[in-house]
Every structure is written in structure tokens, then in C-alpha cells.
Design a protein around this motif. Structure first.
Motif, PDB file in Angstrom:
ATOM      1  N   VAL A 159     -61.533  12.712   6.137  1.00 24.82           N
ATOM      2  CA  VAL A 159     -60.622  12.017   5.217  1.00 24.82           C
ATOM      3  C   VAL A 159     -61.102  10.582   5.022  1.00 24.82           C
ATOM      4  O   VAL A 159     -61.803  10.016   5.865  1.00 24.82           O
ATOM      5  CB  VAL A 159     -59.170  12.015   5.755  1.00 24.82           C
ATOM      6  CG1 VAL A 159     -58.606  13.425   5.789  1.00 24.82           C
ATOM      7  CG2 VAL A 159     -59.098  11.377   7.142  1.00 24.82           C
ATOM      8  N   ASN A 160     -60.707  10.006   3.889  1.00 23.16           N
ATOM      9  CA  ASN A 160     -61.021   8.596   3.632  1.00 23.16           C
ATOM     10  C   ASN A 160     -60.051   7.663   4.331  1.00 23.16           C
ATOM     11  O   ASN A 160     -60.375   6.522   4.636  1.00 23.16           O
ATOM     12  CB  ASN A 160     -60.992   8.312   2.124  1.00 23.16           C
ATOM     13  CG  ASN A 160     -62.173   8.931   1.404  1.00 23.16           C
ATOM     14  OD1 ASN A 160     -63.278   8.977   1.943  1.00 23.16           O
ATOM     15  ND2 ASN A 160     -61.942   9.441   0.200  1.00 23.16           N
ATOM     16  N   ARG A 190     -51.529  10.824   0.857  1.00 24.29           N
ATOM     17  CA  ARG A 190     -52.428  11.247  -0.220  1.00 24.29           C
ATOM     18  C   ARG A 190     -53.724  11.856   0.329  1.00 24.29           C
ATOM     19  O   ARG A 190     -54.300  12.766  -0.279  1.00 24.29           O
ATOM     20  CB  ARG A 190     -52.749  10.059  -1.136  1.00 24.29           C
ATOM     21  CG  ARG A 190     -53.451   8.893  -0.451  1.00 24.29           C
ATOM     22  CD  ARG A 190     -53.732   7.759  -1.427  1.00 24.29           C
ATOM     23  NE  ARG A 190     -54.308   6.600  -0.747  1.00 24.29           N
ATOM     24  CZ  ARG A 190     -53.591   5.630  -0.198  1.00 24.29           C
ATOM     25  NH1 ARG A 190     -52.255   5.672  -0.244  1.00 24.29           N
ATOM     26  NH2 ARG A 190     -54.176   4.616   0.405  1.00 24.29           N
ATOM     27  N   ASP A 191     -54.179  11.347   1.496  1.00 21.60           N
ATOM     28  CA  ASP A 191     -55.394  11.896   2.106  1.00 21.60           C
ATOM     29  C   ASP A 191     -55.140  13.296   2.658  1.00 21.60           C
ATOM     30  O   ASP A 191     -56.014  14.170   2.596  1.00 21.60           O
ATOM     31  CB  ASP A 191     -55.888  10.956   3.207  1.00 21.60           C
ATOM     32  CG  ASP A 191     -56.140   9.555   2.689  1.00 21.60           C
ATOM     33  OD1 ASP A 191     -57.036   9.396   1.847  1.00 21.60           O
ATOM     34  OD2 ASP A 191     -55.421   8.629   3.106  1.00 21.60           O
ATOM     35  N   ALA A 229     -52.891  15.368   1.394  1.00 18.65           N
ATOM     36  CA  ALA A 229     -52.769  16.240   0.225  1.00 18.65           C
ATOM     37  C   ALA A 229     -54.146  16.624  -0.313  1.00 18.65           C
ATOM     38  O   ALA A 229     -54.380  17.776  -0.699  1.00 18.65           O
ATOM     39  CB  ALA A 229     -51.942  15.550  -0.854  1.00 18.65           C
ATOM     40  N   GLU A 230     -55.059  15.651  -0.324  1.00 13.70           N
ATOM     41  CA  GLU A 230     -56.416  15.927  -0.784  1.00 13.70           C
ATOM     42  C   GLU A 230     -57.093  16.966   0.115  1.00 13.70           C
ATOM     43  O   GLU A 230     -57.782  17.887  -0.362  1.00 13.70           O
ATOM     44  CB  GLU A 230     -57.224  14.629  -0.825  1.00 13.70           C
ATOM     45  CG  GLU A 230     -58.550  14.718  -1.554  1.00 13.70           C
ATOM     46  CD  GLU A 230     -59.716  15.032  -0.627  1.00 13.70           C
ATOM     47  OE1 GLU A 230     -60.766  15.487  -1.116  1.00 13.70           O
ATOM     48  OE2 GLU A 230     -59.574  14.812   0.608  1.00 13.70           O
ATOM     49  N   ALA A 231     -56.883  16.848   1.438  1.00 14.99           N
ATOM     50  CA  ALA A 231     -57.439  17.842   2.364  1.00 14.99           C
ATOM     51  C   ALA A 231     -56.812  19.217   2.121  1.00 14.99           C
ATOM     52  O   ALA A 231     -57.489  20.253   2.211  1.00 14.99           O
ATOM     53  CB  ALA A 231     -57.211  17.392   3.802  1.00 14.99           C
ATOM     54  N   ARG A 270     -55.794  20.409  -0.726  1.00 17.36           N
ATOM     55  CA  ARG A 270     -56.418  21.004  -1.909  1.00 17.36           C
ATOM     56  C   ARG A 270     -57.808  21.549  -1.590  1.00 17.36           C
ATOM     57  O   ARG A 270     -58.227  22.579  -2.149  1.00 17.36           O
ATOM     58  CB  ARG A 270     -56.472  19.959  -3.030  1.00 17.36           C
ATOM     59  CG  ARG A 270     -55.094  19.642  -3.620  1.00 17.36           C
ATOM     60  CD  ARG A 270     -55.192  18.757  -4.839  1.00 17.36           C
ATOM     61  NE  ARG A 270     -55.559  17.391  -4.511  1.00 17.36           N
ATOM     62  CZ  ARG A 270     -54.680  16.415  -4.228  1.00 17.36           C
ATOM     63  NH1 ARG A 270     -53.374  16.684  -4.209  1.00 17.36           N
ATOM     64  NH2 ARG A 270     -55.092  15.196  -3.965  1.00 17.36           N
ATOM     65  N   ARG A 271     -58.521  20.903  -0.688  1.00 18.70           N
ATOM     66  CA  ARG A 271     -59.835  21.410  -0.284  1.00 18.70           C
ATOM     67  C   ARG A 271     -59.697  22.707   0.521  1.00 18.70           C
ATOM     68  O   ARG A 271     -60.537  23.614   0.420  1.00 18.70           O
ATOM     69  CB  ARG A 271     -60.583  20.348   0.510  1.00 18.70           C
ATOM     70  CG  ARG A 271     -61.106  19.219  -0.394  1.00 18.70           C
ATOM     71  CD  ARG A 271     -61.353  17.935   0.352  1.00 18.70           C
ATOM     72  NE  ARG A 271     -62.221  18.113   1.511  1.00 18.70           N
ATOM     73  CZ  ARG A 271     -62.167  17.327   2.591  1.00 18.70           C
ATOM     74  NH1 ARG A 271     -61.267  16.358   2.670  1.00 18.70           N
ATOM     75  NH2 ARG A 271     -62.993  17.533   3.583  1.00 18.70           N
ATOM     76  N   GLY A 273     -48.663  15.164   3.821  1.00 19.06           N
ATOM     77  CA  GLY A 273     -49.379  15.356   2.563  1.00 19.06           C
ATOM     78  C   GLY A 273     -49.954  16.753   2.443  1.00 19.06           C
ATOM     79  O   GLY A 273     -49.905  17.388   1.373  1.00 19.06           O
ATOM     80  N   ALA A 281     -49.076  19.754  -0.426  1.00 21.62           N
ATOM     81  CA  ALA A 281     -50.092  20.394  -1.265  1.00 21.62           C
ATOM     82  C   ALA A 281     -50.062  21.911  -1.101  1.00 21.62           C
ATOM     83  O   ALA A 281     -50.184  22.661  -2.089  1.00 21.62           O
ATOM     84  CB  ALA A 281     -51.479  19.849  -0.919  1.00 21.62           C
TER      85      ALA A 281
END
Length: 347
Positions: A227-228, A233-234, A236-238, A240-241, A264, A268
Motif C-alpha cells: 500500500v502507499n 482509501r488505501d 479500498a484500493e487493495a 479492488r486489486r 476500506g 470495496a
């Protein structure tokens, strides 16, 4: 007579003791008999005397204020910890100067150097992100420091730098073992550091890997998600991946390096129809207040935040009062709070 107008001489006359004795009682000097102490305290209460803290600090060469430097006050873990540190400090009659550093090196250096005024604070409790161990050892503030968290490692010394934290490896291992016990066999880790070094993330990843190895479960690099940052939000991004993986390769359990990532991630997954914990069980870390009230409620590693705050304040004040003991590396308690995200009961 107003409380502000009452002096130590007034208290001394009422108690029938010397003014110095009143001062000794107020300063909690140990060599005062219980009989005399009770007389002085009764006179203080009767007259409504309030010690002049500013004058006391001026005489002692102290400010009566400690600093607390944390990265982000809108991150729940740091907000909760800040409240506990303030409470622990105020019980001791001191004031807290709260510094929000945003993990910025310049801001951290400013707090470690006393903001250019060595007497602004008597000591600092700091959760550093950007500073190195060398930065902290070479601080110019001239006051003691207690470090929180695991981002910076400072070798034990007589540098007046204490550390308070939990055993992150053991805590992460406990969280992963819980997922494996459900049983889940494709357990992912969300929270490996992508852009910056994170000692905290490394320790929690190590605990995750230890649990897999002990259970004889193969370690799959594709199930470790970097993660960044460590915000919702990080996570949620994970999430989606994870959903971009072929269905047969998706995890059935996820351990997240903190609760914000877990929240998050769960959002997602929920948005695409995933059922938690039926399709995937989720464990977080930090046991923030929202973990109890999310839907589903979140299973989380719970550091003893009250113990961390009390220990940090006590260690710092020992240093302020002249302790020259070897630096302390204090390991505080943790527990795993099982909730609905792993099919556990409500807390």
C-alpha cells in the motif's frame, strides 16, 4: 478571601506550621509526618488555596508542559492515544502541547528540538515517521524523549530516550493464527510498505509469515498486498486489486496492518457483493472505536492504549525528574478482540 489571594503564609498560619512545611506538602516531599500533612491539607481545603504553578515552574526551571508529537490527529488510533496521554498528564498536574507532524521531517525535527526554545517543553512523547534513529539521538532540545510505535529503532544507551510499544510480530502472528483456525487457507496480508520503509509494516508482515509457516500453509507472494499509505482509501484500493484476481485465486481471509485499511477493504468488497465473513474473513489492527460499530463489526488486534499512555508519561516524568537509568524498551500488552468480521460475537 478569594482563592487567588490566599498565600502559603496564610495556610501556614492556619495550620500552625512554617511556610516551608506548606511548600513541602504541596511538593509531596516524603519526609513530612502524616499528622502535619493532614493539618496542612485541611488548611489548604478550608482556605481554598491554589498553588501558583507558574511560580513553581519558574523556580524549578521547568515549564510544566510536555510535548506530544503524533502524525495525524484525524487518524482514530492517534486521536484515542492522544486523549489518553492528555488524561494521564493532567492527573499529574501538567499541560500537554500537542504537535501534529503529518509525518513531515521538518515538523518532527522542530518538535525534537523544542521549537527553538529549550524551555517550552520539559520532555517529548513522540511517534516519529520520517526521522531516523540518528536524528533522534542528535536532537538539540536538551530534554528527554519517549518514542511510541516501531517506525524508528534507537540503540539502547544512556541518551534519555525510552521506547514504549507492543510486540508487533506476536500480535500479527496471533491475528493470522485466528484466521487459520476458522479455517481459512488462502490468507492475505494487506499493508506491506510500497513507497517508504516501514518498520511497523515489516514486523507485522513477519508475524503473518511466521503463522503461515507454523501451520504448514504455503506462502503466496501474490497474497501480500503493498500500500502507499495506511488510510481507508488505501485499503479500498487493495480490495479492488483482490477482486481483480481470478476467483479461484482470491483470499478467503485477510489480515490488514491497521483498522483503517480493513475498513476500506471491507467497503470495496461489500460494494461488489462479497459477504463478510462468509466469503472472506477480515482482521484489523489497533482496535479503534469504529471497529465496534462498523457493519460487520471488525475483529482487531487491540493494543492496550491506556497502558501505553500511562507508561509513556511515567517514563518521561521520571526522566524530567532526573532519572539517569539505562534507556527503557517497554513492551505493553495486546489482545485479539473477536467480532463479526470473523463470525465472532458482538463485544
Amino acid at each position: 478571601m478569594s482563592a487567588l489571594a490566599v498565600t502559603q503564609e496564610d495556610v501556614a498560619r492556619r495550620a500552625g506550621v512554617a511556610r516551608k512545611t506548606v511548600s513541602n506538602v504541596i511538593s509531596d516531599y516524603p519526609h513530612v509526618s502524616d499528622r502535619i500533612r493532614k493539618k496542612v491539607l485541611a488548611a489548604i481545603e478550608e482556605l481554598g488555596y491554589q498553588p501558583n504553578r507558574a511560580a513553581q515552574n519558574l523556580r524549578s526551571g521547568r515549564s510544566g508542559m510536555i510535548g506530544l508529537a503524533v502524525p495525524e490527529l484525524d487518524v482514530s488510533y492517534f486521536a484515542e492515544l492522544t486523549r489518553l496521554v492528555v488524561q494521564a498528564t493532567e492527573r499529574r498536574g501538567l499541560t500537554v502541547l500537542i504537535i501534529q507532524t503529518f509525518g513531515d521531517l521538518t515538523r518532527e525535527h522542530a518538535s525534537l528540538n523544542g521549537f527553538g526554545h529549550q524551555r517550552l517543553i520539559d520532555g517529548l512523547i513522540c511517534s516519529p515517521i520520517a526521522s531516523s534513529g540518528e536524528d533522534i539521538l542528535n536532537r538539540g532540545g536538551g530534554f528527554p524523549v519517549v518514542l511510541l510505535g516501531e517506525q524508528v529503532s534507537v540503540a539502547p544507551d544512556h541518551a534519555g530516550i525510552d521506547h514504549v510499544g507492543i510486540d508487533n510480530v506476536a500480535a500479527a502472528r496471533t491475528a493470522t493464527e485466528h484466521l487459520l483456525s476458522l479455517p481459512r487457507r488462502r490468507v492475505a496480508f494487506v499493508g506491506a510498505s510500497r513507497s517508504t520503509e516501514s518498520h511497523m509494516a515489516d514486523l507485522r508482515l513477519a508475524g503473518y509469515r511466521q503463522a503461515l509457516a507454523a501451520a504448514g500453509v504455503p506462502q503466496r507472494p501474490e497474497l501480500v498486498f503493498s500500500v502507499n499509505g495506511y488510510h481507508r482509501r488505501d485499503g479500498a484500493e487493495a480490495g479492488r486489486r483482490i477482486l481483480a484476481l481470478p476467483p479461484e485465486e482470491r483470499p478467503d481471509g485477510v489480515f490488514c496492518a491497521n483498522d483503517l485499511l480493513a475498513q476500506g477493504l471491507m467497503r470495496a468488497l461489500h460494494d461488489t457483493g462479497y459477504r463478510i465473513p462468509h466469503d472472506v474473513a477480515v482482521v484489523g489492527f489497533d482496535d479503534i472505536d469504529e471497529a465496534t460499530y462498523s457493519i460487520p463489526s471488525l475483529t482487531s488486534v487491540s493494543p492496550d492504549k491506556a497502558q501505553i499512555a500511562e507508561t509513556a508519561v511515567a517514563l518521561l516524568l521520571d526522566r524530567v525528574n532526573g532519572s539517569d537509568e539505562a534507556d527503557h524498551d517497554t513492551v505493553t500488552d495486546f489482545s485479539l478482540v473477536v467480532r463479526e468480521s470473523t463470525a465472532g460475537p458482538r463485544r
